[in-house]
Structures are given as C-alpha cells and as structure tokens.
Design a protein around this motif. Structure first.
Motif, PDB file in Angstrom:
ATOM      1  N   THR A 149       0.834  -1.218   0.000  1.00  0.00           N
ATOM      2  CA  THR A 149       0.000   0.000   0.000  1.00  0.00           C
ATOM      3  C   THR A 149       0.866   1.263   0.000  1.00  0.00           C
ATOM      4  N   LYS A 150       2.060   1.167   0.579  1.00  0.00           N
ATOM      5  CA  LYS A 150       2.989   2.312   0.591  1.00  0.00           C
ATOM      6  C   LYS A 150       3.794   2.386  -0.709  1.00  0.00           C
ATOM      7  N   GLN A 151       3.559   1.407  -1.606  1.00  0.00           N
ATOM      8  CA  GLN A 151       4.231   1.329  -2.905  1.00  0.00           C
ATOM      9  C   GLN A 151       5.734   1.125  -2.779  1.00  0.00           C
ATOM     10  N   TYR A 152       6.143   0.448  -1.680  1.00  0.00           N
ATOM     11  CA  TYR A 152       7.546   0.089  -1.521  1.00  0.00           C
ATOM     12  C   TYR A 152       7.867  -1.163  -2.342  1.00  0.00           C
ATOM     13  N   ILE A 153       6.893  -2.089  -2.405  1.00  0.00           N
ATOM     14  CA  ILE A 153       7.058  -3.330  -3.157  1.00  0.00           C
ATOM     15  C   ILE A 153       5.787  -3.581  -3.972  1.00  0.00           C
ATOM     16  N   ASP A 154       5.899  -4.471  -4.961  1.00  0.00           N
ATOM     17  CA  ASP A 154       4.764  -4.732  -5.851  1.00  0.00           C
ATOM     18  C   ASP A 154       3.963  -5.965  -5.472  1.00  0.00           C
ATOM     19  N   SER A 155       4.609  -6.933  -4.824  1.00  0.00           N
ATOM     20  CA  SER A 155       3.914  -8.161  -4.450  1.00  0.00           C
ATOM     21  C   SER A 155       4.410  -8.648  -3.097  1.00  0.00           C
ATOM     22  N   ASN A 156       3.641  -9.562  -2.513  1.00  0.00           N
ATOM     23  CA  ASN A 156       3.943 -10.051  -1.166  1.00  0.00           C
ATOM     24  C   ASN A 156       4.445 -11.493  -1.246  1.00  0.00           C
ATOM     25  N   PRO A 157       5.754 -11.719  -0.988  1.00  0.00           N
ATOM     26  CA  PRO A 157       6.300 -13.081  -1.084  1.00  0.00           C
ATOM     27  C   PRO A 157       5.724 -14.045  -0.054  1.00  0.00           C
ATOM     28  N   MET A 158       5.145 -13.508   1.035  1.00  0.00           N
ATOM     29  CA  MET A 158       4.561 -14.385   2.058  1.00  0.00           C
ATOM     30  C   MET A 158       3.316 -15.105   1.523  1.00  0.00           C
ATOM     31  N   GLU A 159       2.778 -14.591   0.419  1.00  0.00           N
ATOM     32  CA  GLU A 159       1.602 -15.213  -0.212  1.00  0.00           C
ATOM     33  C   GLU A 159       1.908 -16.633  -0.692  1.00  0.00           C
ATOM     34  N   TYR A 160       3.173 -16.880  -1.019  1.00  0.00           N
ATOM     35  CA  TYR A 160       3.527 -18.124  -1.701  1.00  0.00           C
ATOM     36  C   TYR A 160       4.207 -19.151  -0.785  1.00  0.00           C
ATOM     37  N   VAL A 161       4.190 -18.881   0.513  1.00  0.00           N
ATOM     38  CA  VAL A 161       4.795 -19.816   1.471  1.00  0.00           C
ATOM     39  C   VAL A 161       3.981 -21.109   1.519  1.00  0.00           C
ATOM     40  N   LEU A 162       4.671 -22.240   1.562  1.00  0.00           N
ATOM     41  CA  LEU A 162       4.012 -23.537   1.667  1.00  0.00           C
ATOM     42  C   LEU A 162       3.699 -23.813   3.129  1.00  0.00           C
ATOM     43  N   VAL A 163       2.415 -23.866   3.443  1.00  0.00           N
ATOM     44  CA  VAL A 163       1.964 -24.127   4.815  1.00  0.00           C
ATOM     45  C   VAL A 163       1.738 -25.620   4.969  1.00  0.00           C
ATOM     46  N   SER A 164       2.288 -26.188   6.016  1.00  0.00           N
ATOM     47  CA  SER A 164       2.180 -27.638   6.203  1.00  0.00           C
ATOM     48  C   SER A 164       1.943 -27.975   7.665  1.00  0.00           C
ATOM     49  N   LYS A 165       1.465 -29.183   7.885  1.00  0.00           N
ATOM     50  CA  LYS A 165       1.276 -29.671   9.242  1.00  0.00           C
ATOM     51  C   LYS A 165       2.625 -30.063   9.821  1.00  0.00           C
ATOM     52  N   THR A 166       2.682 -30.210  11.123  1.00  0.00           N
ATOM     53  CA  THR A 166       3.919 -30.601  11.768  1.00  0.00           C
ATOM     54  C   THR A 166       3.653 -31.703  12.784  1.00  0.00           C
ATOM     55  N   ASP A 167       4.636 -32.557  12.967  1.00  0.00           N
ATOM     56  CA  ASP A 167       4.532 -33.637  13.958  1.00  0.00           C
ATOM     57  C   ASP A 167       5.115 -33.221  15.300  1.00  0.00           C
ATOM     58  N   LEU A 168       5.577 -31.959  15.378  1.00  0.00           N
ATOM     59  CA  LEU A 168       6.173 -31.496  16.628  1.00  0.00           C
ATOM     60  C   LEU A 168       5.136 -31.450  17.734  1.00  0.00           C
ATOM     61  N   ARG A 169       5.566 -31.752  18.946  1.00  0.00           N
ATOM     62  CA  ARG A 169       4.693 -31.648  20.111  1.00  0.00           C
ATOM     63  C   ARG A 169       5.069 -30.387  20.882  1.00  0.00           C
ATOM     64  N   TYR A 170       4.127 -29.492  20.946  1.00  0.00           N
ATOM     65  CA  TYR A 170       4.394 -28.219  21.613  1.00  0.00           C
ATOM     66  C   TYR A 170       4.109 -28.325  23.101  1.00  0.00           C
ATOM     67  N   LYS A 171       4.830 -27.493  23.852  1.00  0.00           N
ATOM     68  CA  LYS A 171       4.554 -27.412  25.280  1.00  0.00           C
ATOM     69  C   LYS A 171       3.151 -26.852  25.477  1.00  0.00           C
ATOM     70  N   LYS A 172       2.355 -27.559  26.254  1.00  0.00           N
ATOM     71  CA  LYS A 172       0.960 -27.153  26.446  1.00  0.00           C
ATOM     72  C   LYS A 172       0.897 -25.934  27.352  1.00  0.00           C
ATOM     73  N   ARG A 173       0.375 -24.839  26.816  1.00  0.00           N
ATOM     74  CA  ARG A 173       0.319 -23.598  27.585  1.00  0.00           C
ATOM     75  C   ARG A 173      -1.050 -23.348  28.193  1.00  0.00           C
ATOM     76  N   ARG A 174      -2.061 -23.944  27.587  1.00  0.00           N
ATOM     77  CA  ARG A 174      -3.408 -23.713  28.098  1.00  0.00           C
ATOM     78  C   ARG A 174      -4.285 -24.919  27.769  1.00  0.00           C
ATOM     79  N   LEU A 175      -5.438 -24.950  28.396  1.00  0.00           N
ATOM     80  CA  LEU A 175      -6.370 -26.040  28.142  1.00  0.00           C
ATOM     81  C   LEU A 175      -6.917 -25.962  26.727  1.00  0.00           C
ATOM     82  N   ASP A 176      -7.104 -27.123  26.099  1.00  0.00           N
ATOM     83  CA  ASP A 176      -7.784 -27.148  24.810  1.00  0.00           C
ATOM     84  C   ASP A 176      -9.241 -26.754  25.026  1.00  0.00           C
TER      85      ASP A 176
END
Length: 412
Positions: A149-176
């Motif tokens: 919007t500030k016309q610094y760049i023309d496109s957003n590279p974060m648009e093309y990131v491959l999002v995937s699931k992970t098998d990592l087990r995170y430290k539980k911070r709160r109740l589900d």
C-alpha cells in the motif's frame, strides 16, 4: 532556503547557527525545517546543513524505492496499527510477537529483497516454537501488505509460502477448548465444592461467570452500581484489559459492540450477588475474618481496595485445584480456566434447549458462528445419545413391521 546567523552564548562566546526550509514531508504533510547550532564558523554550519539535506533526500528516495529494512517497515506499520482503533492489549501482543519471532529472521533484510525463500525460512522457524504458527505467518503477511500500500514493493512473497502440518509436540500452555468447560452436573459440583472451602467473594465471582457468561475482565470491572436490583440484571459497559505497556487498565468500552448491554440473572445468582453487597465488610477465608475497604467495585481486592489484577481469577482456580487435587478428581472435576466457565454457560444453555440466537444474545457474541462453535461442546451424556437411540432402534426392529414379516416367511 537557509539562513545562517551568529549568536552569543551565556559565557560570551560567539558561535554560528542555521535554520532552513526544505518543503513538506510527503508522509506527514509537515514542513521540513532543518536546524543546527554550536558551530565555530559559518562554513562549518553550511557543511552540516548540506549533509542534513542530503540525509533527508536519501531517506525520501529510500522510502520510495522500498530501500528500507523490514525492521523500519514494522516501525512504520506499528504507528499506523496503534491508531487504527484496536485495543492497546491487542497492539502490544502483535508488537511483542513480531519483535520476538519476525525481527530475528527478517529484521535486517531490505524489504525489496525479501523473497519466497526468506519467508519460507521464517515460517519454518515459527513452526518449531509456535502452535499458532499460521497466525504469526499471517501477521508478517499483513506487515508486508502494508509495504504494498505504501508502494515500496509490488507483491507479497509471504503469499507463496508452503503451509504444512507438523509432527512437533508443543509445550501445552493452556487447556484445549474441547476440555475447557463443565457439563451442567460438573458445574454444580464445582461451585458447591468451591463454596465449601473458599472465600465467599470469589465463589460469587465464579458463580456469576458460570451463570451469566460474563468474561473474566468484564466481571472484575463491575461496580456495585452496575447491579440493577429492579431488573435483577448486570449492566455491562466496561472491561479490565491491558494497555500498550501490559499494565491493567479499565476500558469503558466492552470487548465488542454487542458486549454492551444488560445480562439478566437467575434468582440464586442474583441473591448471592446481593448477599455479597450487603456484607461488604467481612467474609470468611478458611475461618479467618477479613475486612474489605469500602469501594465502588463489586469484587474488591483487600490489598488495594480496587479491582483485582486480571490474572487473579487464574490464580484462585490454580490454588483451589492444587490444594484439593485428589478430592476434586474423585468428584469427577478436571482443571478449568475462568474462560471455561463462560463456555460452561454456553453448554448449559445448549443442554436446556435454548435456541442458538437467544444464546448468542445472552453471551453477547458478535457472530452466531461463535455461539455455534461453543454450542458443539456437548456433555458426555449428549454424545452418547445417538448410540442409545440406535440401540433402542435396533432392539425394536430397523423398520416398523419388518421383523414380524420375516418371522411369517420362516413359518410358511
């Protein structure tokens, strides 16, 4: 345009200063007026002015070319974001998460040179530490969208990131959310157990959350004057939240526009609230008599005479469960958070057959979808209902008259 002048200091020393004008700032619309003083000669003052003008030119050129680092872009975005109407606590959380997770990876890179590989690396790093990695990824995307919007760049590279699931087990911070509620039977058992051994004021607080659906901060922010005796209702007009520095603040606007309004109380909850108001000066804490400072708040901290800290209800529940862990497990009670009592109200409404639209109104949700999501927290009995119906259905015959007709065929 610049003006150079001699001036005399308090000690009588003659020095040079300058004051200039270099048009208007494209971003702020304010005049650019470089100034400087303390120079021994006019030539020194002139050189300093020319260097300052060169810096202003370079900065303007860098901004138009996108020649700024991600850290500088984030700084610009946060100024805009802070004044966009969001709550201070939301701003602080966004800022903290960007500084903790985005800046170490992207902070020093010029935004025009940030590519898909940089963004993928940032996302892959996030997955190692955050269960909500998709949320942080979208926050980075929002900052880079701002650069477009500030016309610094023309496109957003974060648009093309491959999002995937992970098998990592995170430290539980709160109740589900699937665990953080009580069935109606568990809710009553919890309230009875809490009332037996804990302070009456804290019991009333949790009773109010469970039977009104108030949020934690809304209940802590209540004044005695918010209890409307004629209507037997609570007037919700404010909440306890965080400011930009993470300190408690009383916000005279609730969480959402639909949060504002009256919440009607059942007779027992209303009577408990009135009992608390009528006996403000003392209550028993494990046999000890504690005197409360007179205050406008409904739930008063004995230490300050004002509202409790936002984290206090979490501490009350933790201490209660820690002290009575074995006894509570025997009674079928698991640990729960203050917000879980609000979810328990939704579950109770579901069990009582209250229409989702009526539940939405009572819980003051902006969208019906939010109510419906919580409504799916069925009690164990309700989860078993389909099986019981199937058993009954099977024992009586799959189709009315089917079993007798088969018997007749065998006899013939």
């Amino acid at each position: 345009m610049v003006k150079y002048q001699k001036y005399e200091t308090a000690s009588g020393k003659e020095l040079w200063k300058y004051s200039g004008y270099y048009g208007f700032d494209d971003k702020t619309g304010k005049k650019i007026q470089p100034r400087g003083r303390g120079f021994t000669t006019r030539a020194e003052a002139k050189l300093h002015y020319e260097r300052k003008i060169e810096q202003i030119k370079n900065k303007s050129k860098a901004q138009h070319n996108g020649d700024i680092r991600f850290e500088e872009l984030l700084e610009q975005f946060l100024k805009y974001y802070k004044n966009s109407g969001i709550k201070p606590g939301t701003y602080k959380k966004f800022k903290d998460e960007m500084e903790r997770y985005a800046l170490p990876i992207l902070g020093d890179i010029y935004i025009q040179k940030i590519d898909i590989n940089d963004c993928q690396k940032a996302y892959d790093q996030l997955k190692k530490y955050r269960k909500d990695h998709r949320k942080i990824k979208n926050q980075i995307k929002t900052v880079l969208d701002f650069a477009i919007t500030k016309q610094y760049i023309d496109s957003n590279p974060m648009e093309y990131v491959l999002v995937s699931k992970t098998d990592l087990r995170y430290k539980k911070r709160r109740l589900d959310s699937s665990e953080n509620f009580y069935t109606p039977e568990q809710l009553m058992t919890f309230l009875e157990a809490y009332k037996e051994v804990e302070e009456f004021q804290k019991f009333v607080y949790f009773r109010l959350l469970a039977f009104s659906g108030l949020r934690r901060g809304e209940a802590l922010a209540l004044f005695e004057s918010d209890v409307l005796r004629e209507e037997k209702a609570i007037k919700v007009t404010k909440t306890l939240t965080e400011d930009a520095q993470g300190k408690d603040m009383l916000a005279h606007t609730p969480k959402t526009e639909t949060s504002n309004g009256l919440v009607y109380l059942d007779d027992d909850t209303y009577n408990y609230v009135i009992e608390l108001i009528n006996n403000r000066n003392s209550y028993d804490t494990y046999g000890n008599l504690t005197y409360l400072t007179k205050s406008k708040y409904l739930f008063v901290s004995p230490k300050t005479g004002r509202h409790y800290h936002r984290s206090a209800p979490n501490d009350w529940l933790k201490n209660f469960f820690d002290r009575n862990d074995k006894a509570l497990k025997k009674r079928g009670l698991h640990r729960i958070s203050p917000h879980g009592l609000r979810h328990s109200q939704a579950t109770l409404l579901f069990e009582l057959g209250v229409d989702p639209k009526d539940a939405q109104y009572r819980l003051r949700h902006k969208n019906l979808k939010t109510t419906m999501d919580i409504y799916t927290h069925l009690s164990e009995n309700r989860k078993q209902t389909p099986v019981l119906k199937l058993d009954e259905f099977s024992s009586n015959g799959a189709i009315s008259g089917a079993t007798p007709s088969i018997s007749k065929e065998k006899k013939s």
